[in-house]
Design an enzyme around this catalytic site. Structure first.
Site, PDB file in Angstrom:
ATOM      1  N   LYS A 196       0.625  -1.112   0.012  1.00 55.45           N
ATOM      2  CA  LYS A 196      -0.077   0.006   0.015  1.00 55.45           C
ATOM      3  C   LYS A 196       0.880   1.321  -0.146  1.00 55.45           C
ATOM      4  O   LYS A 196       0.675   2.363  -0.814  1.00 55.45           O
ATOM      5  CB  LYS A 196      -0.891  -0.107   1.197  1.00 55.45           C
ATOM      6  CG  LYS A 196      -1.592   1.305   1.536  1.00 55.45           C
ATOM      7  CD  LYS A 196      -2.347   1.445   2.659  1.00 55.45           C
ATOM      8  CE  LYS A 196      -1.680   1.582   3.840  1.00 55.45           C
ATOM      9  NZ  LYS A 196      -1.580   2.881   4.504  1.00 55.45           N
ATOM     10  N   ASN A 197       1.956   1.386   0.956  1.00 53.25           N
ATOM     11  CA  ASN A 197       2.617   2.595   1.052  1.00 53.25           C
ATOM     12  C   ASN A 197       3.720   2.684   0.074  1.00 53.25           C
ATOM     13  O   ASN A 197       4.259   3.927  -0.007  1.00 53.25           O
ATOM     14  CB  ASN A 197       3.487   2.688   2.417  1.00 53.25           C
ATOM     15  CG  ASN A 197       2.265   2.662   3.662  1.00 53.25           C
ATOM     16  OD1 ASN A 197       1.121   3.099   3.176  1.00 53.25           O
ATOM     17  ND2 ASN A 197       2.706   2.486   4.589  1.00 53.25           N
ATOM     18  N   CYS A 251      -5.561  12.890  12.847  1.00 58.44           N
ATOM     19  CA  CYS A 251      -5.368  11.523  12.657  1.00 58.44           C
ATOM     20  C   CYS A 251      -5.505  10.734  13.942  1.00 58.44           C
ATOM     21  O   CYS A 251      -4.826  11.211  15.003  1.00 58.44           O
ATOM     22  CB  CYS A 251      -4.291  11.141  11.894  1.00 58.44           C
ATOM     23  SG  CYS A 251      -3.791   9.360  11.678  1.00 58.44           S
ATOM     24  N   ARG A 279      -0.183  14.842  13.050  1.00 59.52           N
ATOM     25  CA  ARG A 279       0.748  14.496  11.911  1.00 59.52           C
ATOM     26  C   ARG A 279       0.725  15.560  10.943  1.00 59.52           C
ATOM     27  O   ARG A 279       0.163  15.843   9.832  1.00 59.52           O
ATOM     28  CB  ARG A 279       0.123  13.276  11.184  1.00 59.52           C
ATOM     29  CG  ARG A 279      -0.189  12.062  11.842  1.00 59.52           C
ATOM     30  CD  ARG A 279      -0.812  10.667  11.008  1.00 59.52           C
ATOM     31  NE  ARG A 279       0.077  10.527  10.137  1.00 59.52           N
ATOM     32  CZ  ARG A 279      -0.200   9.285   9.244  1.00 59.52           C
ATOM     33  NH1 ARG A 279      -1.201   8.833   9.447  1.00 59.52           N
ATOM     34  NH2 ARG A 279       0.847   8.803   8.463  1.00 59.52           N
ATOM     35  N   ASP A 318       4.385   0.494  12.262  1.00 62.74           N
ATOM     36  CA  ASP A 318       3.376   0.074  11.702  1.00 62.74           C
ATOM     37  C   ASP A 318       2.816  -1.479  12.094  1.00 62.74           C
ATOM     38  O   ASP A 318       1.833  -1.993  11.710  1.00 62.74           O
ATOM     39  CB  ASP A 318       3.170   0.006  10.185  1.00 62.74           C
ATOM     40  CG  ASP A 318       3.026   1.380   9.601  1.00 62.74           C
ATOM     41  OD1 ASP A 318       2.554   2.320  10.205  1.00 62.74           O
ATOM     42  OD2 ASP A 318       3.560   1.629   8.693  1.00 62.74           O
ATOM     43  N   ARG A 362      -8.752  -0.315   4.276  1.00 61.81           N
ATOM     44  CA  ARG A 362      -8.044   0.795   3.817  1.00 61.81           C
ATOM     45  C   ARG A 362      -6.559   0.059   3.366  1.00 61.81           C
ATOM     46  O   ARG A 362      -6.239   0.848   2.640  1.00 61.81           O
ATOM     47  CB  ARG A 362      -7.645   1.755   4.647  1.00 61.81           C
ATOM     48  CG  ARG A 362      -8.936   2.829   5.069  1.00 61.81           C
ATOM     49  CD  ARG A 362      -8.303   3.953   5.922  1.00 61.81           C
ATOM     50  NE  ARG A 362      -6.909   4.272   5.583  1.00 61.81           N
ATOM     51  CZ  ARG A 362      -6.292   4.812   6.289  1.00 61.81           C
ATOM     52  NH1 ARG A 362      -6.395   4.354   7.774  1.00 61.81           N
ATOM     53  NH2 ARG A 362      -4.955   4.741   6.058  1.00 61.81           N
TER      54      ARG A 362
HETATM   55  N1  EPU Z   1       6.536  14.533  11.011  1.00 58.91           N
HETATM   56  C1  EPU Z   1       6.904  15.538  11.146  1.00 58.91           C
HETATM   57  N2  EPU Z   1       6.706  16.722  10.265  1.00 58.91           N
HETATM   58  C2  EPU Z   1       6.392  16.288   8.901  1.00 58.91           C
HETATM   59  C3  EPU Z   1       6.254  15.038   8.661  1.00 58.91           C
HETATM   60  C4  EPU Z   1       6.277  13.967   9.944  1.00 58.91           C
HETATM   61  O1  EPU Z   1       7.022  15.994  12.479  1.00 58.91           O
HETATM   62  O2  EPU Z   1       6.413  17.105   8.220  1.00 58.91           O
HETATM   63  C5  EPU Z   1       6.509  13.424  12.179  1.00 58.91           C
HETATM   64  C6  EPU Z   1       5.448  12.495  12.404  1.00 58.91           C
HETATM   65  O3  EPU Z   1       4.470  13.115  13.065  1.00 58.91           O
HETATM   66  C7  EPU Z   1       6.150  11.472  12.875  1.00 58.91           C
HETATM   67  C8  EPU Z   1       7.445  11.159  12.223  1.00 58.91           C
HETATM   68  O4  EPU Z   1       7.669  12.260  11.637  1.00 58.91           O
HETATM   69  O5  EPU Z   1       6.351  11.523  14.340  1.00 58.91           O
HETATM   70  C9  EPU Z   1       7.229  10.217  10.935  1.00 58.91           C
HETATM   71  O6  EPU Z   1       5.992  10.454  10.089  1.00 58.91           O
HETATM   72  P1  EPU Z   1       6.095  10.227   8.642  1.00 58.91           P
HETATM   73  O7  EPU Z   1       6.083  11.569   7.737  1.00 58.91           O
HETATM   74  O8  EPU Z   1       7.429   9.212   8.312  1.00 58.91           O
HETATM   75  O9  EPU Z   1       4.843   9.373   8.298  1.00 58.91           O
HETATM   76  P2  EPU Z   1       4.162   9.469   7.068  1.00 58.91           P
HETATM   77  O10 EPU Z   1       5.010   9.498   5.850  1.00 58.91           O
HETATM   78  O11 EPU Z   1       3.075  10.415   6.956  1.00 58.91           O
HETATM   79  C10 EPU Z   1       4.199   6.849   6.501  1.00 58.91           C
HETATM   80  C11 EPU Z   1       3.310   5.835   6.120  1.00 58.91           C
HETATM   81  C12 EPU Z   1       2.960   5.452   7.833  1.00 58.91           C
HETATM   82  C13 EPU Z   1       3.927   4.942   8.814  1.00 58.91           C
HETATM   83  C14 EPU Z   1       4.862   6.360   8.739  1.00 58.91           C
HETATM   84  C15 EPU Z   1       6.127   5.902   9.521  1.00 58.91           C
HETATM   85  C16 EPU Z   1       2.458   6.033   4.158  1.00 58.91           C
HETATM   86  C17 EPU Z   1       1.126   6.274   3.208  1.00 58.91           C
HETATM   87  N3  EPU Z   1       2.177   6.115   5.374  1.00 58.91           N
HETATM   88  O12 EPU Z   1       3.384   7.946   6.891  1.00 58.91           O
HETATM   89  O13 EPU Z   1       1.872   4.231   7.525  1.00 58.91           O
HETATM   90  O14 EPU Z   1       3.367   4.882  10.086  1.00 58.91           O
HETATM   91  O15 EPU Z   1       5.305   6.601   7.278  1.00 58.91           O
HETATM   92  O16 EPU Z   1       6.513   4.874   8.928  1.00 58.91           O
HETATM   93  O17 EPU Z   1       3.321   5.679   3.634  1.00 58.91           O
HETATM   94  C18 EPU Z   1       0.166   2.642   7.802  1.00 58.91           C
HETATM   95  O18 EPU Z   1       0.338   2.191   6.884  1.00 58.91           O
HETATM   96  O19 EPU Z   1      -0.875   2.312   8.708  1.00 58.91           O
HETATM   97  C19 EPU Z   1       0.712   4.029   8.328  1.00 58.91           C
HETATM   98  C20 EPU Z   1       0.078   5.029   9.047  1.00 58.91           C
END
Ligand code: EPU
Length: 419
Positions: free
Chosen positions: A22-23, A115, A120, A306, A398
């Site tokens: 998915k990701n 969320c 986030r 995850d 999802r």
């Molecule tokens: N963060 C910030 N600022 C930002 C972005 C992130 O502070 O601008 C923080 C977040 O709050 C968190 C950390 O950095 O504490 C990591 O977040 P990240 O940005 O890596 O998360 P994401 O890219 O939004 C993806 C996956 C998530 C998974 C996370 C961490 C997708 C679509 N989603 O989210 O997947 O938990 O990376 O590995 O790729 C899931 O599949 O259930 C899921 C939530």
């Protein structure tokens, strides 16, 4: 709203195939916006999240066709605005920002909301776009980006919780069409980021260093169409391995990349399960009494956030005291209250869960709150005495392709109750 009903206590055996990630699929589908030529993506999982992404691409003007797991997207002419109605259902919609900025030099996309797994923010994404020369405004719930031109820059994307996965994806997708060279320091190393970089390189991008903390991107004038196979879903793989551990006589997952799941297989090994891996399959089977664990969630290659909820379910019935610390999303514990309703003994101390293993869980009606929390409740239901009914199953749909059918193939007594 559908529910999943599980009659617990039936041991699992046999094998199932893992679906495409998915990701990986979500940003790769978004990346097809970067070219006017057709792109063909194989092994796109049949999930509500991938359907939402295809709806967003269609809204933006792309022609989308889907036949089984293969999706073709032709984004010959696109517009650069994705309103709230179109993007609100999925936080990952934010990853169209990078491709729209790269291709159109402007983008207006509704901000993702809160969320249940915690705050986030997207400040790091926006910082990256600004460094490439974009003006960033947030107004009336929308992110507006505008750049007369994009120019390569050195950008550090590391935040207080470590690297950002979709932030790295987003800035990389904008930078491939910027003038000059971009260096992203503190980049996420997740296999899904590597998969996206591989796809972009097939489209004609020049990205080096994917899978390390430093990406070097030499901008090109335009990208062309490409064909790509999505990598196996390492979180689905990990979830089935935990299912096999919690309630298995021995199960095998096929079409998996064992290296991507190493943190989970190591944890299960330390917990006392036998793990056997070959090129594309992993088996898990019992090996005497399971032992408690100490786990910390970390960016890849550490133990994935995850998989935290699913491990909580497993450790709830593992003798002794286990401790999990959630370092990525410190509030990601919505499953704990529901697991307690099934008899689990878990205390939360800030980002840490202290789990005292109990002999039995009891079936109960429970409520899914997010994707991985829902999976944890299903896993607990496989082990529990009696019947567990998980409501709000749309969370599972999802991100898990036919979870109930695959578990049923392994011998679980599980059914979907339509309402
Ligand atoms: N963060 C910030 N600022 C930002 C972005 C992130 O502070 O601008 C923080 C977040 O709050 C968190 C950390 O950095 O504490 C990591 O977040 P990240 O940005 O890596 O998360 P994401 O890219 O939004 C993806 C996956 C998530 C998974 C996370 C961490 C997708 C679509 N989603 O989210 O997947 O938990 O990376 O590995 O790729 C899931 O599949 O259930 C899921 C939530």
């Amino acid at each position: 709203m559908d529910r999943i009903r599980i009659h617990g206590g039936h041991p699992l055996s046999g094998s199932i195939k893992i679906s495409g990630s998915k990701n990986s699929a979500l940003p790769i589908l978004a990346a097809t916006l970067l070219t006017r030529e057709p792109c063909i993506i194989h092994r796109v999982p049949d999930l509500s999240d991938t359907h939402y992404m295809l709806q967003i691409l269609t809204h933006l003007g792309a022609q989308v066709e889907r036949a089984s797991g293969t999706v073709s997207v032709t984004a010959e002419k696109i517009e650069s605005t994705a309103p709230y109605d179109v993007v609100r259902r999925m936080r990952a919609s934010v990853c169209v920002l990078g491709p729209l900025l790269g291709r159109c030099k402007e983008a207006t996309v509704s901000m993702p909301g809160g969320c249940v797994i915690g705050d986030r923010p997207i400040d790091l994404h926006l910082k990256g776009f600004e460094a490439l020369g974009a003006a960033v405004r947030v107004e009336s719930g929308n992110v507006k980006l505008f750049a007369p031109k994009l120019a390569g820059a050195v950008i550090n994307l590391r935040g207080k919780f470590g690297p950002t996965v979709l932030g790295t994806d987003n800035v990389m997708m904008a930078a491939v069409l910027a003038e000059g060279t971009t260096v992203i320091e503190g980049a996420a190393q997740e296999p899904e980021v590597v998969d996206l970089a591989n796809f972009l390189n097939k489209m004609g991008a020049k990205i080096e260093g994917a899978g390390t903390r430093r990406l070097i991107i030499e901008g090109v004038k335009e990208l062309h169409g490409a064909e790509h196979d999505i990598i196996p879903d390492r979180i689905e793989a990990g979830t089935f391995l935990v299912a096999g551990a919690i309630c298995g006589k021995g199960i095998t997952i096929k079409r998996v990349e064992p290296e991507h799941v190493l943190a989970v297989t190591n944890a299960l090994n330390n917990c006392g399960f036998r793990i056997e891996s070959s090129a594309n399959s992993i088996s898990v089977s019992p090996n005497g009494d399971a032992k408690p664990l100490e786990l910390i969630t970390e960016p890849y290659p550490g133990f994935p956030t995850d998989m935290q909820a699913q491990m909580c379910a497993l450790l709830s019935t593992t003798g002794g005291i286990s401790v999990i610390t959630e370092n990525i999303f410190p509030q990601r514990y919505m499953h704990v209250a529901e697991l307690k309703r099934m008899g689990a003994n878990v205390d939360l101390e800030g980002p840490t869960a202290v789990i005292k293993g109990v002999d039995h869980l009891f079936g109960a009606p429970v409520m899914a709150s997010d994707l991985r929390a829902s999976a944890a409740l299903v896993l607990a239901g496989l082990k529990a005495d009696g019947i567990t009914e998980v409501s709000r199953v749309y969370h599972i749909d999802r991100g898990y392709e036919h979870l109930d059918e695959k578990l049923s193939e392994l011998g679980a007594h599980i059914e979907r109750v339509k309402s």
